[in-house]
Write an enzyme that holds these catalytic residues in place. Structure first.
Site, PDB file in Angstrom:
ATOM      1  N   GLU A 142       7.810  -2.985  -7.373  1.00 24.11           N
ATOM      2  CA  GLU A 142       7.679  -1.533  -7.175  1.00 24.11           C
ATOM      3  C   GLU A 142       8.817  -0.951  -6.355  1.00 24.11           C
ATOM      4  O   GLU A 142       9.067  -1.356  -5.223  1.00 24.11           O
ATOM      5  CB  GLU A 142       6.341  -1.242  -6.473  1.00 24.11           C
TER       6      GLU A 142
ATOM      7  N   HIS B 144       1.452   3.357 -10.840  1.00 25.77           N
ATOM      8  CA  HIS B 144       0.661   3.712  -9.662  1.00 25.77           C
ATOM      9  C   HIS B 144       0.515   5.224  -9.698  1.00 25.77           C
ATOM     10  O   HIS B 144       1.436   5.950  -9.341  1.00 25.77           O
ATOM     11  CB  HIS B 144       1.368   3.287  -8.373  1.00 25.77           C
TER      12      HIS B 144
ATOM     13  N   ASP C 158       5.861  11.089  -0.230  1.00 26.35           N
ATOM     14  CA  ASP C 158       4.942  10.098  -0.793  1.00 26.35           C
ATOM     15  C   ASP C 158       3.639  10.098   0.008  1.00 26.35           C
ATOM     16  O   ASP C 158       3.282   9.123   0.650  1.00 26.35           O
ATOM     17  CB  ASP C 158       5.646   8.730  -0.719  1.00 26.35           C
TER      18      ASP C 158
ATOM     19  N   ASP D 161       0.481  10.268  -0.835  1.00 28.16           N
ATOM     20  CA  ASP D 161      -0.702   9.613  -1.367  1.00 28.16           C
ATOM     21  C   ASP D 161      -1.950  10.482  -1.327  1.00 28.16           C
ATOM     22  O   ASP D 161      -3.020  10.051  -0.901  1.00 28.16           O
ATOM     23  CB  ASP D 161      -0.939   8.271  -0.658  1.00 28.16           C
TER      24      ASP D 161
ATOM     25  N   ASP E 163      -3.101   4.710  -6.930  1.00 26.83           N
ATOM     26  CA  ASP E 163      -2.564   4.347  -5.606  1.00 26.83           C
ATOM     27  C   ASP E 163      -2.475   5.575  -4.716  1.00 26.83           C
ATOM     28  O   ASP E 163      -1.488   6.296  -4.737  1.00 26.83           O
ATOM     29  CB  ASP E 163      -1.189   3.673  -5.740  1.00 26.83           C
TER      30      ASP E 163
HETATM   31  C1  RNT Z   1       3.709   2.025  -0.961  1.00 24.12           C
HETATM   32  C2  RNT Z   1       3.412   1.573  -2.345  1.00 24.12           C
HETATM   33  C3  RNT Z   1       2.363   0.502  -2.469  1.00 24.12           C
HETATM   34  C4  RNT Z   1       1.183   0.724  -1.547  1.00 24.12           C
HETATM   35  C5  RNT Z   1       0.052  -0.253  -1.733  1.00 24.12           C
HETATM   36  C6  RNT Z   1      -0.925  -0.192  -0.613  1.00 24.12           C
HETATM   37  O1  RNT Z   1       4.537   3.097  -0.927  1.00 24.12           O
HETATM   38  O2  RNT Z   1       3.072   2.661  -3.127  1.00 24.12           O
HETATM   39  O3  RNT Z   1       1.972   0.395  -3.786  1.00 24.12           O
HETATM   40  O4  RNT Z   1       0.675   2.015  -1.664  1.00 24.12           O
HETATM   41  O5  RNT Z   1       0.562  -1.501  -1.927  1.00 24.12           O
HETATM   42 ZN    ZN Z   2       2.341   2.264  -5.110  1.00 31.11          ZN
END
Ligand code: RNT
Ligand code: ZN
Length: 417
Positions: free
Chosen positions: A225, A285, A293, A295, A325
């Protein structure tokens, strides 16, 4: 008219409406039912896990303190089972290494083994949920700014060992469930301030990953990632998009595209078709960035819709694994799962209901007006009636009915924590 009848009737009308533009809604529903969404276990407890109570580091952060966070492995499982009971279609569970069943003992990351996930494997089987997995580079005394890209060989090897072990755990999960476990590798490696060693860190990360991925494990698939930046690591990210695009293309590794990991004005869906030309598969994700970012809980917005439209237009639903995610601690956490999963399903469904054949004909014929007109009209076609029916058919709450179910669970369960 009873609500069920209403939904049924609306569906019949919608079905005809879509048929007129060449879309079979029954087929779209059948595809949606077979499109798994991997629920991220870390929304239950704000990414705490069961290794220690040290909290987050590594550039990610939860905000909010809504009551009812899951505190034990049983509470996480109970919450996920409840979430699953409210959702149509197939859900998987995506577990981070720090959620192991460590039996109250401290198990360091370079010691973790399949035995610490046996109860998860058994639980998955008993509730019919397949598992996905993640190595965990954050929230540990050795996390620092650099893990797999650390010039210090001791620290680097510690994280290499951790990630190798995680791949073997994922392989055991995949074997037990008869379906590959997707293991995501995200490392936070980066620096707060200007570095003169960009190339060196990237060489180290590539070498570490090569070593980790050299072990052949037939029951799991690895994905890596990329990220823009983390909090406290703003100047430089070792595993940038360019780094991982090159890495995945040359090593033929699955690329993880997190919708929160781009510049706020970038068109994330545009990366899909390019990546699909060069990497074997995508892990998504699905998240919602607000200014960064952050979330936030996934919603049905243009970004998410465009992402799935691009995947369906590329005929690549079977090459894209969908996972959520985000971690929002400011609202009911169970509700956050349902909102995000339903939003993702709605986006996948709308992508499946797009009158692609006609649109493509228009495009081939140079009929730009007609293409734009149909794209606009498609936005207000009755996809909601199709989505309602998908839920009714699968015996889960339709429309806003899930709100009351979650309020009840809050009253009975999470408010007592
Ligand atoms: C972090 C990434 C990752 C996490 C998880 C908890 O920026 O997005 O995927 O959110 O592994
Ligand atoms: Zn992620």
């Amino acid at each position: 008219m009873k609500r069920e009848e209403q939904i049924q009737k609306s569906y019949e009308i919608a079905k005809e409406r879509y048929a007129a533009i060449g879309i079979n809604t029954d087929e779209a529903i059948a595809k949606l039912e077979k499109t798994p969404i991997s629920l991220h276990c870390w929304q239950t407890d704000d990414v705490m896990g069961f290794e220690s109570n040290k909290g987050l580091s590594g550039g990610i952060q939860t905000t909010g303190n809504y009551p009812g966070r899951a505190r034990t492995i049983d509470e996480v499982r109970k919450d996920i089972e409840f979430v699953n009971s409210l959702l149509a279609g197939e859900q998987r569970l995506n577990i981070h290494e720090i959620y192991g069943d460590f039996g109250g003992k401290f198990v360091d990351r370079d010691q973790v083994d399949v035995e610490h996930f046996q109860s998860w494997i058994d639980w998955g089987k008993s509730v019919g949920m397949k598992l996905d997995f993640n190595s965990t580079s954050f929230g540990h005394p050795k996390s620092g700014d650099l893990s797999l890209a650390n010039p210090n060989a001791d620290i680097r090897n510690f994280w290499i060992e951790h990630t190798k072990r995680c791949r073997r755990i994922a392989d055991a999960m995949g074997k037990a469930q008869g379906d590959p476990c997707i293991m995501n590798i995200w490392v936070h490696d980066g620096l707060k301030d200007i570095t003169v060693e960009r190339k060196r860190y990237r060489e180290l990360l590539a070498a570490s990953l090569d070593e980790i991925l050299s072990e052949q494990l037939p029951n799991m698939k690895s994905c890596v990632e990329a990220k823009l930046f983390g909090i406290g690591l703003e100047s430089f990210t070792v595993g940038s998009h360019d780094f991982y695009t090159g890495y995945c293309a040359t090593r033929k590794v699955m690329y993880t595209l997190d919708t929160g990991h781009y510049e706020p004005t970038e068109n994330v869906s545009d990366f899909v078709s390019s990546l699909l030309l060069y990497v074997p598969e995508l892990m998504l994700h699905v998240s919602r960035p607000i200014r960064w970012d952050s979330d936030h809980v996934t919603i049905m917005n243009d970004q998410t819709l465009d992402l799935f439209k691009e995947i369906v237009r590329a005929d690549a639903l079977d090459r894209a694994h969908i996972g959520l995610d985000y971690f929002d601690a400011s609202i009911n956490r169970i509700g956050a799962y349902i909102i995000g999963t339903r939003a993702t399903q709605k986006c996948v469904l709308q992508a499946l209901l797009e009158p692609l054949q006609i649109l493509r004909q228009y495009e081939d014929n140079g009929q730009g007006f007609e293409r734009l007109a149909l794209l606009e009209e498609a936005k207000s076609l009755p996809f909601g009636a199709v989505y309602d029916y998908f839920n009714l058919k699968n015996n889960v709450p339709v429309g806003e009915d899930f709100i009351a179910c979650i309020q009840q669970y809050e009253k009975d369960v999470t408010s007592k924590r």
